[in-house]
Design a protein around this motif. Sequence first.
Motif, mmCIF file in Angstrom:
data_model
loop_
_atom_site.group_PDB
_atom_site.id
_atom_site.type_symbol
_atom_site.label_atom_id
_atom_site.label_comp_id
_atom_site.label_asym_id
_atom_site.label_seq_id
_atom_site.Cartn_x
_atom_site.Cartn_y
_atom_site.Cartn_z
ATOM 1 N N SER A 1 140.063 -19.579 67.026
ATOM 2 C CA SER A 1 140.383 -20.415 67.934
ATOM 3 C C SER A 1 142.026 -21.082 67.551
ATOM 4 C CB SER A 1 139.516 -21.564 67.501
ATOM 5 O OG SER A 1 138.164 -21.542 67.815
ATOM 6 N N ASP A 2 142.236 -20.951 66.433
ATOM 7 C CA ASP A 2 143.758 -21.298 66.308
ATOM 8 C C ASP A 2 144.617 -20.323 66.921
ATOM 9 O OD1 ASP A 2 142.912 -23.311 64.673
ATOM 10 O OD2 ASP A 2 143.228 -22.411 62.721
ATOM 11 N N ARG B 1 144.178 -18.760 69.680
ATOM 12 C CA ARG B 1 144.159 -18.864 70.986
ATOM 13 C C ARG B 1 144.872 -20.271 71.435
ATOM 14 N NH1 ARG B 1 141.310 -18.358 75.879
ATOM 15 N NH2 ARG B 1 140.724 -20.251 76.946
ATOM 16 N N PHE C 1 132.845 -24.478 68.750
ATOM 17 C CA PHE C 1 133.973 -23.817 69.216
ATOM 18 C C PHE C 1 133.833 -23.056 70.808
ATOM 19 C CE2 PHE C 1 133.527 -23.025 64.381
ATOM 20 C CZ PHE C 1 134.789 -23.275 64.006
ATOM 21 N N TYR C 2 132.736 -22.964 71.189
ATOM 22 C CA TYR C 2 132.651 -22.025 72.443
ATOM 23 C C TYR C 2 133.316 -22.941 73.489
ATOM 24 C CZ TYR C 2 130.734 -19.334 76.176
ATOM 25 O OH TYR C 2 130.712 -18.479 77.008
ATOM 26 N N TYR D 1 135.850 -17.509 63.287
ATOM 27 C CA TYR D 1 135.840 -18.093 64.498
ATOM 28 C C TYR D 1 136.979 -19.154 64.485
ATOM 29 C CZ TYR D 1 132.864 -18.808 68.820
ATOM 30 O OH TYR D 1 132.369 -18.917 69.920
ATOM 31 N N LYS D 2 137.236 -19.970 63.545
ATOM 32 C CA LYS D 2 138.225 -21.017 63.353
ATOM 33 C C LYS D 2 139.388 -20.283 63.409
ATOM 34 C CE LYS D 2 139.372 -24.965 60.584
ATOM 35 N NZ LYS D 2 140.622 -25.053 60.957
ATOM 36 N N PHE E 1 136.205 -24.216 74.070
ATOM 37 C CA PHE E 1 137.409 -24.037 74.267
ATOM 38 C C PHE E 1 137.688 -22.554 74.683
ATOM 39 C CE2 PHE E 1 141.541 -22.675 71.777
ATOM 40 C CZ PHE E 1 142.296 -23.401 72.655
ATOM 41 N N PHE E 2 136.961 -21.664 74.490
ATOM 42 C CA PHE E 2 136.831 -20.261 75.110
ATOM 43 C C PHE E 2 136.588 -20.359 76.319
ATOM 44 C CE2 PHE E 2 136.977 -19.809 70.635
ATOM 45 C CZ PHE E 2 137.904 -18.574 70.338
#
Length: 725
Positions: free
Chosen positions: A172-173, A175, A667-668, A168-169, A670-671
């Motif tokens: 995120s990076d 993206r 995290f979510y 997940y991390k 940011f998506f």
Amino acid sequence: MDLNSFLTSLGTSFLIFTVLMFLFAWLSRRPENHVVYYSNRILRGLDPFEGLRAPRNPFAWIREALASTEADVIRISGVDSAVYFVFISTVLGIFLFSALLLLPVLLPVSATSETIMDSNDTTSVGAFDDLDKFSMGHVQEGSPRLWAFVVAVYWVSFATYYLLWKAYKHVSDLRAQALMTSEVKNEQFAVLVRDIPPPTNVQTRKEQVDSYFMAIYPDTFYRSIIVTDNSKANAIYEELEGYKKKLARDEIIYAESVKNGNPEGIRPTTRTGFLGLVGKKVDSLEYYDGKIKGLITKLEAEQKVTLKDKQQCAAVIFFNNRVTASAAAQSLHDTMVDTWTVMEAPEPRQIIWNNLPKHFYERQIRQYVIYFIVFLTIFFYMIPIGLISAFTTLDNLKKLLPFLKPLIDQPEIKTLLEAYLPQIALMVFLALLPNFLTFLSKAEGIPSKSHVARATSGKYFYFSVLNVFVGVTVGSTLFTTFKSIEKDPNSIITLLATSLPGSATFFLTFVALKFFVGYGLELSRIVPLIIFHLKKRYLCKTEDEVKEAWAPGDLEYATRVPDDMLVVTIVLCYSVIAPLILPFGVVYFGLEWLILRNQVLKVCVPSYESYGRMWPHLYTRILASLIMYQTTMVGYFLAKKFFYTPPILIPLPIISLIFGFICKNKFYRFFQSTALAVACPELKETPNMEVVFRSFIPPSLGYEKGEEYQFEDALSLVSRTDSTF
């Protein structure tokens, strides 16, 4: 299924894969096939072998795949493809970590146990073979040996948590890096606006929208496009393009006739009636040319009507600053949630414009209706899936079709039927579903292709798990357990857990068939190759027709994701009960990594880019599979009368839910939206806002015009409808 049938299935599948791999190595070297095996490179203007000789080593593609980097994948096929490789690598890591402990520990624990197995514990319905000795079912009920399996459940769970967090991390990076690029991305300067209220009598829709956003963003608002009903203009445009293709085709036919020795050539003809088969016979070159001129005039007239009179309650708003666009997409623009709804704009090529004007409450109602239809689909599909599982066992076939008994009893026929019949029947049945689920997802009012793919794959995942995994598992004992369920309805609660071992060999074969035969066909591209050469020989005349015949397509996430997720669910749920399934899971995702690497770098061309928005969907489904695995293990331990497990294992599903809650909150967001810190880096050049604006104009409304200011009112009402269907 006995051991002989299982090994026959496995060996035959491996042989098929080997043949297909060598066939791929031979066919891909032939120049006439390069467009099929190197489509991506050719479309990017590269030589298929980048200046090198065609490799003779049939394993050269493996070396190239292993040598490629994540940066190569992003450069060639985008962030979405790289994120999918993160998913594959994560699942592969989960199975490898699990196998490190489960295989060397659980297999000896099971094999050395001395017990007489119950029929519910066998891994092969109707047979007690050597495979059963390596399963949890071989351990005696209540035995202290079961503690090893309890530890294994925890090991698999925490390996999954650790790798999911890292993935997940990392995604995120990826993206963030993609969205922070200094390259101009048109969609980063636009937002979609839905649920626009009716304008006042003194304002047009364009004036209403422009004044509203000009007041809020006076320094950065650039321009607006109001969505219109382009259905009629689209129909005219498609008809016009069809006649253009026919004219180009017949011009080549006429030119070929001139080259063949006839100075005047043979003028091609057509008929003016239905499909050119009936009606008056005319010169096709003159006829198509006349139709094209007439349709151009008709299209121009329809453009004026559409852009002026068919305005709808949605718009695309453009800003000259991507930070402002990102902030606008995350902001509340009105006191009521059902008016002035603003969201990030996807790429123009993936917007489903027909869905944008659908009102807030209409979308809500549609969503619930679609969910209900999906529920009914899952429920009623479970009946035939269960029947397929039940009917395709040889004993039941003999009962239902007694005249086949002499044929089925022949050893060779029996071995082949046991090896392939249930799996092939299931795969054929599943092939009927994806298009229907895609239709339902579009009907919800979803605004983009990538969102439709995610919604379709989600529906397909739940269908696969509930119908294929649960349906086959329970269905395999359907005939023998129906009477007991009728007497004691509460027994259905433990039915899944006690039925799992009986379907283990079926799923071992199912997974093996998918990775050996399925990936062999994907690598060799036999079907696309045959279709291409047939079209090229008998149908294609123009270069555009030839190019259309070999167009490669994308990874088709809507069906690929649920197929892979089904395997994840199967392998997780059987990882402790029958640890021998773990090597099959490793081989499945290892082969997928290699073959998809080849396809992504050389063949597939992405049809859209969502910058990794598929990942939260993938993560959630892996976690759902993990919770299902943990829950079924609690049930199976109770069935083994190991009553210490409830207080020990019941916390695991709770830990999984907490883990999911933490990841979602961290995290979510940011998506869903682009972080302002990601949008603020400077671009290497000032964006040409007119180019950004024009990228959202549909061909049917901007057809060969270029002078959009002749319809100044209308151009604010433009939409890109070529991607609607």
